[in-house]
Design a protein around this motif. Structure first.
Motif, PDB file in Angstrom:
ATOM      1  N   ASP A   1     -19.924 -27.120 -16.095  1.00 54.03           N
ATOM      2  CA  ASP A   1     -18.756 -27.564 -16.846  1.00 54.03           C
ATOM      3  C   ASP A   1     -17.474 -27.088 -16.172  1.00 54.03           C
ATOM      4  OD1 ASP A   1     -20.024 -28.796 -19.299  1.00 54.03           O
ATOM      5  OD2 ASP A   1     -20.952 -26.811 -19.323  1.00 54.03           O
ATOM      6  N   LEU A   2     -17.623 -26.076 -15.314  1.00 50.87           N
ATOM      7  CA  LEU A   2     -16.501 -25.587 -14.511  1.00 50.87           C
ATOM      8  C   LEU A   2     -17.072 -24.876 -13.300  1.00 50.87           C
ATOM      9  CD1 LEU A   2     -13.424 -25.025 -14.149  1.00 50.87           C
ATOM     10  CD2 LEU A   2     -13.787 -22.890 -15.410  1.00 50.87           C
TER      11      LEU A   2
ATOM     12  N   GLU B   1     -20.200 -35.013  -7.928  1.00 47.34           N
ATOM     13  CA  GLU B   1     -19.532 -35.928  -8.852  1.00 47.34           C
ATOM     14  C   GLU B   1     -19.978 -37.364  -8.591  1.00 47.34           C
ATOM     15  OE1 GLU B   1     -15.261 -34.062 -10.147  1.00 47.34           O
ATOM     16  OE2 GLU B   1     -15.366 -34.991  -8.162  1.00 47.34           O
TER      17      GLU B   1
ATOM     18  N   ARG C   1     -20.042 -38.248 -12.828  1.00 46.51           N
ATOM     19  CA  ARG C   1     -19.217 -37.568 -13.828  1.00 46.51           C
ATOM     20  C   ARG C   1     -18.258 -36.605 -13.141  1.00 46.51           C
ATOM     21  NH1 ARG C   1     -20.164 -32.321 -15.612  1.00 46.51           N
ATOM     22  NH2 ARG C   1     -21.919 -31.231 -14.636  1.00 46.51           N
ATOM     23  N   ALA C   2     -17.146 -36.339 -13.809  1.00 46.17           N
ATOM     24  CA  ALA C   2     -16.180 -35.386 -13.271  1.00 46.17           C
ATOM     25  C   ALA C   2     -16.703 -33.964 -13.449  1.00 46.17           C
ATOM     26  CB  ALA C   2     -14.840 -35.534 -13.984  1.00 46.17           C
TER      27      ALA C   2
ATOM     28  N   PRO D   1     -15.075 -30.332 -13.226  1.00 50.67           N
ATOM     29  CA  PRO D   1     -13.845 -29.556 -13.016  1.00 50.67           C
ATOM     30  C   PRO D   1     -14.109 -28.354 -12.107  1.00 50.67           C
ATOM     31  CG  PRO D   1     -14.170 -30.036 -15.343  1.00 50.67           C
ATOM     32  CD  PRO D   1     -15.441 -30.401 -14.653  1.00 50.67           C
TER      33      PRO D   1
ATOM     34  N   LEU E   1      -9.161 -23.127 -19.621  1.00 47.87           N
ATOM     35  CA  LEU E   1      -9.630 -24.265 -18.820  1.00 47.87           C
ATOM     36  C   LEU E   1     -10.862 -24.910 -19.442  1.00 47.87           C
ATOM     37  CD1 LEU E   1      -9.384 -23.323 -15.025  1.00 47.87           C
ATOM     38  CD2 LEU E   1      -8.288 -25.237 -16.182  1.00 47.87           C
ATOM     39  N   LEU E   2     -11.788 -24.085 -19.923  1.00 46.95           N
ATOM     40  CA  LEU E   2     -12.985 -24.623 -20.557  1.00 46.95           C
ATOM     41  C   LEU E   2     -12.633 -25.445 -21.797  1.00 46.95           C
ATOM     42  CD1 LEU E   2     -15.337 -21.515 -20.275  1.00 46.95           C
ATOM     43  CD2 LEU E   2     -15.599 -23.675 -19.042  1.00 46.95           C
ATOM     44  N   LYS E   3     -11.679 -24.968 -22.570  1.00 48.59           N
ATOM     45  CA  LYS E   3     -11.234 -25.719 -23.750  1.00 48.59           C
ATOM     46  C   LYS E   3     -10.587 -27.031 -23.336  1.00 48.59           C
ATOM     47  CE  LYS E   3     -10.448 -21.765 -26.824  1.00 48.59           C
ATOM     48  NZ  LYS E   3      -9.412 -20.949 -27.531  1.00 48.59           N
ATOM     49  N   LYS E   4      -9.820 -26.991 -22.279  1.00 54.75           N
ATOM     50  CA  LYS E   4      -9.129 -28.197 -21.797  1.00 54.75           C
ATOM     51  C   LYS E   4     -10.122 -29.274 -21.382  1.00 54.75           C
ATOM     52  CE  LYS E   4      -6.073 -29.753 -18.068  1.00 54.75           C
ATOM     53  NZ  LYS E   4      -5.270 -29.331 -16.881  1.00 54.75           N
ATOM     54  N   HIS E   5     -11.203 -28.863 -20.738  1.00 58.11           N
ATOM     55  CA  HIS E   5     -12.161 -29.828 -20.194  1.00 58.11           C
ATOM     56  C   HIS E   5     -13.353 -30.085 -21.102  1.00 58.11           C
ATOM     57  CE1 HIS E   5     -10.095 -30.119 -16.374  1.00 58.11           C
ATOM     58  NE2 HIS E   5     -10.103 -28.805 -16.232  1.00 58.11           N
ATOM     59  N   ALA E   6     -13.436 -29.382 -22.230  1.00 60.05           N
ATOM     60  CA  ALA E   6     -14.602 -29.527 -23.104  1.00 60.05           C
ATOM     61  C   ALA E   6     -14.608 -30.881 -23.788  1.00 60.05           C
ATOM     62  CB  ALA E   6     -14.605 -28.419 -24.162  1.00 60.05           C
TER      63      ALA E   6
END
Length: 249
Positions: free
Chosen positions: A122-123, A149, A154-155, A157, A237-242
């Motif tokens: 996830d990161l 990717e 999928r993206a 991060p 960052l994890l919250k941003k990309h979750a």
């Protein structure tokens, strides 16, 4: 639950230090954390044995050293000690089902195992020291992320983490490396992992920053402030990309 992978093709870039700081800080905040030690040198497994942290062995059995109750290491933290390219995807997925956070410390080289782990991330955090050689190796790690990717559609991060930097001196060479990454829109953490005696001490003595004594190690407070800022930025960052359905503590 979020899976954070530490990856760089270059050894000695500060992967294991960065991984253990993140793992222990998250655990001290109350999160259940599984660390997958995929480095053949097993630095995190050795730290766990000194620290009283549960280690899951090859037979999937959990062993707890006798010092577990004395170190002050938070509960909810465990280390997976036996990993291979054949098992790493299953181990990541199993750990993600039972833990709030999964942290993977890869070996300091490009490998099939690294590719598999990155595909589940996830990161991806790419530790690098402030040298042009390290920057070039970081670029290889970024290309590996981009390849995964494309392969999985999928993206994924990723972010550069500067390690072993001086908290007081900013050289022109280091500034030029930052400018290089910025010009290519490469994401970088604002917080750097500074060169500190306390970070070396947790591998020598076991435990966490919170269990170190100022009588034995200088400026533990400064190391704690640095680590808190680093972990806070990673959680953001994890919250941003979750995904919208997921939550990050």
């Amino acid at each position: 639950m979020p899976t954070i992978v530490f990856a760089t093709p270059k050894g000695g870039a500060g992967k294991s230090t960065s991984a253990i700081l993140l793992a222990t800080e998250l655990a001290h905040r109350g999160g259940a954390v599984t660390v997958i030690d995929a480095d053949p040198n097993r630095p995190l497994s050795q730290w766990a044995e000194r620290s009283g942290v549960p280690v899951i062995d090859a037979d999937r059995k959990k062993s707890v050293p006798a010092s577990a109750e004395k170190t002050g290491v938070p509960k909810g933290l465990a280390v997976e000690a036996d990993v291979s390219e054949d098992t790493i995807i299953d181990q990541i997925e199993e750990a993600a089902r039972k833990s709030a956070f999964v942290i993977v410390d890869l070996e300091g080289t490009a490998s099939v195992m690294a590719s598999y782990a990155i595909s589940r991330a996830d990161l991806v955090i790419i530790p690098t020291q402030g040298s042009h050689l390290d920057a070039a190796e970081s670029a290889k790690a970024i290309r590996l992320v981009r390849t995964q990717e494309k392969a999985f559609g999928r993206a994924i991060p990723f972010v550069i983490l500067f390690t072993r930097t001086s908290s007081a001196i900013r050289t022109r060479g280091f500034q030029s490396i930052e400018d290089q990454f910025a010009s290519s829109n490469t994401p970088m953490l604002r917080t750097h992992i500074n060169e500190r005696e306390a970070y070396r001490a947790i591998f020598s003595f076991g435990g966490t920053l919170q269990t170190l004594s100022e009588a034995d190690v200088s400026n533990v407070k400064g190391a704690l402030i640095n680590a808190h800022a680093y972990v806070g930025e990673v959680v953001s960052l994890l919250k941003k990309h979750a995904p919208k359905s997921a939550e990050v503590a």
